[in-house]
Write an enzyme that holds these catalytic residues in place. Sequence first.
Site, mmCIF file in Angstrom:
data_model
loop_
_atom_site.group_PDB
_atom_site.id
_atom_site.type_symbol
_atom_site.label_atom_id
_atom_site.label_comp_id
_atom_site.label_asym_id
_atom_site.label_seq_id
_atom_site.Cartn_x
_atom_site.Cartn_y
_atom_site.Cartn_z
ATOM 1 N N GLN A 1 0.610 -0.784 0.369
ATOM 2 C CA GLN A 1 -0.550 -0.058 0.307
ATOM 3 C C GLN A 1 0.662 1.628 -0.481
ATOM 4 O O GLN A 1 1.892 0.972 0.677
ATOM 5 C CB GLN A 1 -1.313 0.451 1.169
ATOM 6 C CG GLN A 1 -1.947 -0.971 0.992
ATOM 7 C CD GLN A 1 -3.127 -0.445 0.457
ATOM 8 O OE1 GLN A 1 -3.875 0.085 -0.288
ATOM 9 N NE2 GLN A 1 -3.846 -1.655 0.180
ATOM 10 N N TYR B 1 -6.042 -13.102 -3.541
ATOM 11 C CA TYR B 1 -5.270 -12.121 -3.340
ATOM 12 C C TYR B 1 -4.571 -11.714 -1.818
ATOM 13 O O TYR B 1 -4.946 -10.348 -1.415
ATOM 14 C CB TYR B 1 -6.140 -11.373 -4.042
ATOM 15 C CG TYR B 1 -7.068 -11.786 -5.229
ATOM 16 C CD1 TYR B 1 -7.276 -11.556 -6.600
ATOM 17 C CD2 TYR B 1 -8.668 -11.780 -4.554
ATOM 18 C CE1 TYR B 1 -8.564 -12.055 -6.765
ATOM 19 C CE2 TYR B 1 -9.086 -12.108 -5.078
ATOM 20 C CZ TYR B 1 -9.013 -12.131 -6.927
ATOM 21 O OH TYR B 1 -10.522 -12.812 -8.329
ATOM 22 N N GLU C 1 -3.201 -16.662 -4.432
ATOM 23 C CA GLU C 1 -2.228 -14.638 -4.381
ATOM 24 C C GLU C 1 -1.851 -15.824 -5.883
ATOM 25 O O GLU C 1 -0.809 -16.802 -5.869
ATOM 26 C CB GLU C 1 -1.215 -15.037 -3.572
ATOM 27 C CG GLU C 1 0.079 -13.458 -4.363
ATOM 28 C CD GLU C 1 -1.059 -12.364 -5.526
ATOM 29 O OE1 GLU C 1 -0.519 -11.779 -6.186
ATOM 30 O OE2 GLU C 1 -1.820 -11.923 -4.347
ATOM 31 N N ASP D 1 -8.996 -9.187 -1.400
ATOM 32 C CA ASP D 1 -9.051 -8.109 -2.266
ATOM 33 C C ASP D 1 -7.880 -8.276 -2.958
ATOM 34 O O ASP D 1 -6.715 -8.131 -3.761
ATOM 35 C CB ASP D 1 -7.534 -8.219 -0.761
ATOM 36 C CG ASP D 1 -6.938 -5.869 -1.577
ATOM 37 O OD1 ASP D 1 -7.505 -5.086 -2.080
ATOM 38 O OD2 ASP D 1 -5.848 -5.693 -1.180
ATOM 39 N N CYS E 1 -10.916 -1.390 -5.050
ATOM 40 C CA CYS E 1 -9.992 -0.343 -4.803
ATOM 41 C C CYS E 1 -11.147 0.496 -6.038
ATOM 42 O O CYS E 1 -10.846 1.706 -6.245
ATOM 43 C CB CYS E 1 -8.303 -0.180 -5.344
ATOM 44 S SG CYS E 1 -7.909 -1.537 -6.385
#
Length: 437
Positions: free
Chosen positions: A270, A299, A323, A367, A394
């Site tokens: 981030q 994820y 992932e 995510d 997002c």
Amino acid sequence: MTNQPDQLPAPETRTAEEERPVVEVGGPAHGGHCVARLDGRVVFVRHTLPGERVRIAVTDRRSRFWRADAVEVLDPSPDRVPSVWPEAGPGGVGGGELAHVALPAQREWKSQVLAETLRRIGGQEVADDVAAVTGPAGPRVEALPGDDARGGLGTRTRVELTVTPDGLAGMHRFRSHDVLPLSSLPLADPAIGELGLLGADSPWRRTWRPGARVEAVAPSEGDPLVLVDGEPATPARRRGKGPARRSVREVVPSPVGELHYRVAGAGFWQVHRGAPEALVRAVLDAARVQPGQAVLELYSGAGLLSLPLARAVGEEGRVVTLEGSATAVKDARRNLHDHPNVALGTGLVTPATVSEGGQGCDVVVLDPPRAGAGTKVMRAITGLAPGRIVHVACDPAALARDLAAAREAGYVVTALTGLDLFPHTHHFEVVATLERA
């Protein structure tokens, strides 16, 4: 008297002066622009604010809509302020499209976009579910602690630059392959600014070549790291001759204790200094996992959420992650080496991998990238019948589609938190909790 935005002029090649019409600006839309109409045609206008009357330079003409920049403000909004980053104005680089908007108005802008996108794309039922848990004011996008005091500046710990043909560090002009040299990085962490990457006198210029990609990282622990085309560099040495350090250390306070991570310098983390802590707290609050429970995390990246989830479920619980990036999983393996209750999986998130890895899970945390999880993956998640789903998004449009797919399977939004992790841009993050109706 007219008001000239504190910005770069639009390129003359885009439209002649006599072709720059005046429009009345409507509400904001997803993507950092406002909607206006010109002779019945929809025009998406950047660098303006709702309610303004502006002169525009058309930058893109399509059959269904046009794009334009506001190059002269005739009637300014009371929420307009001098741009904190003029180089991201009309004709300038991308990445600071709300730099002319007061911070409270930026968050109001984002809150309106979130509410409208959920209704328009997710459907009225999704919008009603959200309204039921957020109240009459609707979903809100909130600032992180300390951002207002700093003017929303100096928050970004990761910056990517491109070298111009003249050997100067810059960024791409918005929606262009052209690279513009920069003189400042007001959104970047001060430690990045102190590196001296910009300008003709930069000591870094001999470490790169025209077209090179430069990544600067200011971790929460230790010195900044600079990568040139993926290789560590210093201003005193040429590319490939720098230090061997390719990763950085991050420390994140959390409700389950201080969290320590090691992340590849070129890996995903981030960008806002306070984002890791804010997301960990928001996800733990939304997931409400208990000792002994099973969590499926999709994820999962370098383990930002995996580590606190593993601590929350305890040794008697388990966390299964998935992932797609092998580099991120390598980081996660280091970050979770002393947590045998975590099973790290490498592979794409698909309906099959979700169904295979999530059997018996109590909570699902996901995510996904900007495109979202998608209808098929959301159906696979709801097919596991978890007690709770926590969706970190997002992109509001992708979130709306995912929430609509979950609702078809009987899961509704029971909590929603908006976080302004990207001041002075149109981006923001949302953490949504879903439970069976």
